[in-house]
Design an enzyme around this catalytic site. Structure first.
Site, PDB file in Angstrom:
ATOM      1  N   ARG A   1       0.845  -1.194   0.000  1.00 17.66           N
ATOM      2  CA  ARG A   1       0.000   0.000   0.000  1.00 17.66           C
ATOM      3  C   ARG A   1       0.886   1.251   0.000  1.00 17.66           C
ATOM      4  O   ARG A   1       1.066   1.919   1.025  1.00 17.66           O
ATOM      5  CB  ARG A   1      -0.950  -0.030   1.187  1.00 17.66           C
ATOM      6  CG  ARG A   1      -1.936  -1.194   1.102  1.00 17.66           C
ATOM      7  CD  ARG A   1      -2.817  -1.275   2.327  1.00 17.66           C
ATOM      8  NE  ARG A   1      -3.761  -0.181   2.413  1.00 17.66           N
ATOM      9  CZ  ARG A   1      -4.963  -0.158   1.840  1.00 17.66           C
ATOM     10  NH1 ARG A   1      -5.363  -1.193   1.123  1.00 17.66           N
ATOM     11  NH2 ARG A   1      -5.759   0.876   1.972  1.00 17.66           N
TER      12      ARG A   1
ATOM     13  N   GLN B   1      -0.772   2.471  -6.603  1.00 17.00           N
ATOM     14  CA  GLN B   1      -2.203   2.717  -6.708  1.00 17.00           C
ATOM     15  C   GLN B   1      -2.805   2.186  -8.000  1.00 17.00           C
ATOM     16  O   GLN B   1      -3.932   1.686  -8.018  1.00 17.00           O
ATOM     17  CB  GLN B   1      -2.495   4.209  -6.560  1.00 17.00           C
ATOM     18  CG  GLN B   1      -2.258   4.728  -5.153  1.00 17.00           C
ATOM     19  CD  GLN B   1      -2.539   6.207  -5.007  1.00 17.00           C
ATOM     20  OE1 GLN B   1      -2.897   6.879  -5.975  1.00 17.00           O
ATOM     21  NE2 GLN B   1      -2.371   6.724  -3.809  1.00 17.00           N
TER      22      GLN B   1
ATOM     23  N   ASP C   1      -3.522  -1.530  -7.639  1.00 18.48           N
ATOM     24  CA  ASP C   1      -4.197  -1.913  -6.393  1.00 18.48           C
ATOM     25  C   ASP C   1      -5.603  -2.442  -6.687  1.00 18.48           C
ATOM     26  O   ASP C   1      -6.596  -1.717  -6.613  1.00 18.48           O
ATOM     27  CB  ASP C   1      -4.258  -0.711  -5.447  1.00 18.48           C
ATOM     28  CG  ASP C   1      -4.765  -1.076  -4.061  1.00 18.48           C
ATOM     29  OD1 ASP C   1      -5.176  -2.239  -3.864  1.00 18.48           O
ATOM     30  OD2 ASP C   1      -4.776  -0.200  -3.181  1.00 18.48           O
TER      31      ASP C   1
ATOM     32  N   SER D   1      -8.343  -2.217  -3.880  1.00 14.48           N
ATOM     33  CA  SER D   1      -9.047  -0.944  -3.788  1.00 14.48           C
ATOM     34  C   SER D   1     -10.082  -0.790  -4.901  1.00 14.48           C
ATOM     35  O   SER D   1     -11.207  -0.344  -4.653  1.00 14.48           O
ATOM     36  CB  SER D   1      -8.051   0.218  -3.830  1.00 14.48           C
ATOM     37  OG  SER D   1      -7.280   0.274  -2.650  1.00 14.48           O
TER      38      SER D   1
ATOM     39  N   TYR E   1      -3.879  -0.494   7.308  1.00 17.60           N
ATOM     40  CA  TYR E   1      -4.904  -1.375   7.856  1.00 17.60           C
ATOM     41  C   TYR E   1      -4.985  -1.208   9.375  1.00 17.60           C
ATOM     42  O   TYR E   1      -4.078  -0.668  10.014  1.00 17.60           O
ATOM     43  CB  TYR E   1      -4.592  -2.840   7.536  1.00 17.60           C
ATOM     44  CG  TYR E   1      -4.717  -3.202   6.089  1.00 17.60           C
ATOM     45  CD1 TYR E   1      -5.968  -3.274   5.476  1.00 17.60           C
ATOM     46  CD2 TYR E   1      -3.593  -3.485   5.319  1.00 17.60           C
ATOM     47  CE1 TYR E   1      -6.095  -3.620   4.135  1.00 17.60           C
ATOM     48  CE2 TYR E   1      -3.707  -3.834   3.981  1.00 17.60           C
ATOM     49  CZ  TYR E   1      -4.958  -3.891   3.397  1.00 17.60           C
ATOM     50  OH  TYR E   1      -5.080  -4.226   2.081  1.00 17.60           O
TER      51      TYR E   1
END
Length: 377
Positions: A122, A127, A130, A133, A227
């Protein structure tokens, strides 16, 4: 590189690894792409659409995997598919390495290299790859719609000549990507939304969407990688007691708390459900990983004391077109990392599960050993 895209075979799976538009871009970059016939049936993409994009459409799995250098998947392939791959092949997808030991054993036996997108670090540079997500966004949106559909009342405020209808009260537990999307969607539908997360950092994100952050005045549980860390039994007891009055007055509770590789935290007990008004709804997006609600069952809608409990299962697949579009973009970005060939790349190293006949991801290896030890193997 010869790339293959399977037709997903799990019962509830409706996504495909690549839509034709993503396939066209990959072929345009110089790769050979083979797509199994029928792969796009649930996303309204015909075999002709893939052929028009430059892909070769093949009828059988055997034809697809025999020559593949890279296999792009949504779910872990069956052992017989893995065993048909050449040892130099690579598989990339949402491989669920903590819950699917049979896949890991097959991958090691075949000597193939595998990358699990749910293990992508992360970090900001990751991104674009990911997939957790991107698929959580789909799940959060879907959760709000399910809550509105199952609630026997309106979501928005109505002021009419016949009287005023107050807006629904929606409580979202967990303010990660899924939770934030559930908040935004429920707000767009007109509900009054509040949200809770064990991470203090989530408060500003919740408020930025126009929702009320529920502060239980408990210690923050921020963990690594964005998290939440695991909670003690004492913390859970105090959390349940503090959450109960908020649960009791909610028309819809949407729970989204899940951490890859761990059992979902129990946020709503049966006793807490019993405090809710008849007709209220609980939407549990974590049902497949143990459930945030004690009464949820994956893929089932049950009723308890007049409260409807919806247990999510394969939720992104319920909106397969855009789920596949986002997922295909994640895979396309990951393919560029593989093309770059930097074996020390933080994203590749963090998501690689098997290579050379062994499990190379330390956390997955530890969990795999624990599972075999518990089974007496």
């Amino acid at each position: 590189m010869r790339i293959g895209v399977l037709s997903e075979r799990r019962t509830a799976e409706r996504r495909v690894a690549l839509l034709p538009e993503a396939a066209r871009a990959i072929v345009g970059s110089g790769h050979e792409l083979a797509v199994q016939a029928g792969a796009g049936r649930w996303v309204h993409a015909s075999d002709a659409d893939y052929a028009d994009a430059g892909a070769t459409v093949v009828e059988t799995v055997a034809q697809l995997v025999a020559a593949a250098d890279l296999l792009l998947v949504v779910n872990p392939p069956e052992a017989e598919v893995i065993s048909s791959l050449k040892p130099s092949a690579t598989v990339v997808g949402l491989l669920n390495p903590f819950q699917e030991p049979e896949f890991l054993d097959a991958a090691c036996a075949a000597g193939i290299t595998t990358y699990a997108l749910e293990l992508v670090p992360r970090i900001s540079r990751a991104q674009s790859v990911d997939a957790l997500s991107s698929q959580s966004l789909v799940s959060g949106y879907r959760a709000a719609l399910v809550g509105a559909q199952l609630l026997p009342r309106f979501f928005p405020l109505f002021m009419t000549a016949a009287g005023t209808i107050p807006p629904a009260q929606v409580l979202v537990l967990g303010a990660g990507v899924a939770g934030l999307q559930a908040i935004a969607t429920a707000r767009r539908l007109g509900a009054v939304v509040s949200a809770y997360d064990v991470r203090a950092a989530a408060a500003d994100e919740v408020r930025s969407l126009g929702a009320v952050f529920v502060d239980l005045e408990l210690e923050s549980q921020d963990g690594a990688g964005g998290y939440a860390k695991g909670q003690s039994a004492d913390f859970a007891t105090r959390q349940h007691a503090a959450l109960t009055p908020y649960i009791a007055k909610a028309d819809v509770v949407i729970t989204t708390a899940a951490i890859p590789g761990r059992t979902a935290p129990l946020l709503v007990t049966a006793a807490m459900v019993a405090t809710m008004r008849p007709g209220s709804v609980i939407v549990d997006l974590a049902a497949q990983s143990g459930g945030n609600c004690e009464l949820s069952e994956p893929g089932q809608t049950v009723e308890h004391s007049g409260v409807t409990v919806w247990g999510g299962a394969d939720v992104p697949s319920q909106l397969p077109v855009h789920a596949s579009k986002l997922y295909g973009a994640n895979l396309s970005a990951f393919l560029k990392l593989l093309e770059a060939g930097d074996a020390q790349d933080e994203i590749l190293r963090g998501s690689q599960v098997t290579a050379g006949g062994r499990i190379v991801h330390e956390t997955v290896l530890a969990a795999h050993r624990d599972r075999h030890r518990d089974q007496g193997e």
